[in-house]
Write an enzyme that holds these catalytic residues in place. Structure first.
Site, PDB file in Angstrom:
ATOM      1  N   LYS A  30      18.439  15.619   5.193  1.00 21.02           N
ATOM      2  CA  LYS A  30      18.969  15.519   5.950  1.00 21.02           C
ATOM      3  C   LYS A  30      18.025  17.000   7.067  1.00 21.02           C
ATOM      4  O   LYS A  30      18.327  17.615   6.325  1.00 21.02           O
ATOM      5  CB  LYS A  30      19.926  15.044   6.666  1.00 21.02           C
ATOM      6  CG  LYS A  30      21.070  13.598   6.433  1.00 21.02           C
ATOM      7  CD  LYS A  30      21.747  13.708   6.085  1.00 21.02           C
ATOM      8  CE  LYS A  30      22.300  12.348   5.535  1.00 21.02           C
ATOM      9  NZ  LYS A  30      22.452  12.590   4.127  1.00 21.02           N
TER      10      LYS A  30
ATOM     11  N   TYR B 154      25.056  20.167   2.748  1.00 21.39           N
ATOM     12  CA  TYR B 154      26.150  19.113   1.807  1.00 21.39           C
ATOM     13  C   TYR B 154      25.521  20.680   0.296  1.00 21.39           C
ATOM     14  O   TYR B 154      26.359  20.577   0.031  1.00 21.39           O
ATOM     15  CB  TYR B 154      25.548  17.844   1.101  1.00 21.39           C
ATOM     16  CG  TYR B 154      25.196  16.450   1.744  1.00 21.39           C
ATOM     17  CD1 TYR B 154      26.492  17.070   3.057  1.00 21.39           C
ATOM     18  CD2 TYR B 154      24.453  15.966   0.877  1.00 21.39           C
ATOM     19  CE1 TYR B 154      26.225  16.054   3.715  1.00 21.39           C
ATOM     20  CE2 TYR B 154      24.754  14.653   1.991  1.00 21.39           C
ATOM     21  CZ  TYR B 154      25.557  14.917   3.451  1.00 21.39           C
ATOM     22  OH  TYR B 154      25.311  13.481   4.458  1.00 21.39           O
TER      23      TYR B 154
ATOM     24  N   HIS C  67      20.052  14.947  10.534  1.00 18.80           N
ATOM     25  CA  HIS C  67      21.488  14.831  11.032  1.00 18.80           C
ATOM     26  C   HIS C  67      22.538  14.230  11.820  1.00 18.80           C
ATOM     27  O   HIS C  67      23.500  13.300  11.893  1.00 18.80           O
ATOM     28  CB  HIS C  67      21.498  15.505   9.797  1.00 18.80           C
ATOM     29  CG  HIS C  67      23.432  15.508   9.197  1.00 18.80           C
ATOM     30  ND1 HIS C  67      23.144  16.124   7.754  1.00 18.80           N
ATOM     31  CD2 HIS C  67      24.157  14.931   9.422  1.00 18.80           C
ATOM     32  CE1 HIS C  67      24.208  16.080   7.268  1.00 18.80           C
ATOM     33  NE2 HIS C  67      24.820  15.246   8.018  1.00 18.80           N
TER      34      HIS C  67
END
Length: 322
Positions: free
Chosen positions: A79, A50, A112
């Site tokens: 993750k 992210y 992930h």
């Protein structure tokens, strides 16, 4: 207003409603996290990919400094990205992510995707994304098996870097395989889950194995319309679907609250995001009303096996959901 919790197989309690950090802008992320803590959010769902972990950590630090919460009140999730699956890369990148957040342990650390990509050094590019060189289409696999990666994940628990570990975007047969050798069982499975992609047998498997499920993209196409994905644009918006709006009107709730309650009433955890203070509050209040069984069934009946987060669609390779 606090979220109810789910008891994980690791013995820890996880808030059932959290805040998802995917696509939260770097410029506003620290304020967003701080404000969400103020409203009552305690679980924040982040990831290397992210690209906003430093900023999320700044929001957390501010809230702790001002005495709004203690670290132990929060449930912070991150993750492991695909390019750090090689056994010897897992701990160093986890430590880097912890440093970015400014904390010394994650409450939950997930794999992930069940895909190992060739290592890209954080000095070269961070987060590395899906490609090796940064050029479109340059997707290169590494040789790490899920077993190699999971064994390294387990050592994070033994070293106190993660209190629980889990998986994301895994399918049935791979989960069953992982459970054959796991010494520390996955505490959670995070999956795309909304009325257009219900995956009841995957939920059944997780439940039978004592693995809690977290739903992402609870609003279906909504998250992906922002990315300009045609498949999402061509799909009827769930917020406007007559099945959803009729139930919302009946309960005097918003369509978003109905979609989240559909998940939480079936014992799933959810991680919606919003920048709007009123919606932030509404999204947290999705365990205090009951849908009727036939309403839940009518929402589940919208299933069209429609997956938006599919690497096949945006990379043209890595067909993990084949």
């Amino acid at each position: 207003m606090a979220s109810p919790t789910l008891k994980l197989n690791s013995g820890h309690d996880m808030p059932q409603v959290g805040f998802g950090l995917w696509k939260v802008d770097n410029a506003t992320c620290a304020d967003t996290v701080y404000n969400a803590i103020k409203v009552g959010y305690r679980l924040f769902d982040g990831a290397c990919d992210y690209g906003n972990e430093k900023e999320a950590g700044e929001g957390v630090a501010r809230a702790i400094k001002e005495g709004l919460v203690k670290r132990s009140d929060l449930f912070l999730v991150s993750k492991l990205w695909n390019s750090f699956h090689d056994g010897d890369r897992v701990e160093p990148i986890c430590r880097k992510q912890l440093a970015d957040w400014g904390i010394d342990y994650f409450d939950l650390y997930l794999i992930h995707f069940p895909v190992s990509l060739k290592y890209v050094s954080p000095e070269t590019r961070y987060p590395p994304g899906w490609t090796y060189s940064g050029k479109d289409g340059d997707v290169q696999l590494s040789t790490a098996t899920i077993q190699e990666t999971w064994t390294a994940m387990e050592s994070l628990v033994h070293k106190g870097l993660a209190k629980s570990i889990g998986i994301s975007n895994f399918q049935g047969s791979l989960i069953l395989d992982l459970l054959r050798y796991a010494k520390v069982r996955p505490a959670t499975l995070q999956i795309e889950h909304h009325p257009y992609l219900v995956q009841p047998t995957l939920l059944q498997l997780a439940k039978s194995e004592g693995i809690a499920v977290t739903a992402y993209s609870s609003f279906g196409p909504q998250s992906f319309i922002e990315l300009e994905w045609q498949k999402a644009k061509d799909t009827p918006v769930l917020f406007e679907h007559p099945v959803i709006t009729a139930i919302a009107e009946k309960h005097k709730k918003t369509p978003a609250q109905v979609l989240l309650r559909w998940a939480t009433q079936r014992e799933l955890a959810v991680i919606p995001k919003s920048n709007n203070p009123e919606r932030l509050r509404q999204n947290l209040e999705v365990t205090g009303f009951e849908l009727e069984e036939k309403e839940i069934e009518s929402i589940s009946g919208l299933d069209r096996h429609l997956r938006f987060n599919n690497p096949t669609d945006y990379l043209g390779t890595l067909h993990i959901f084949a």
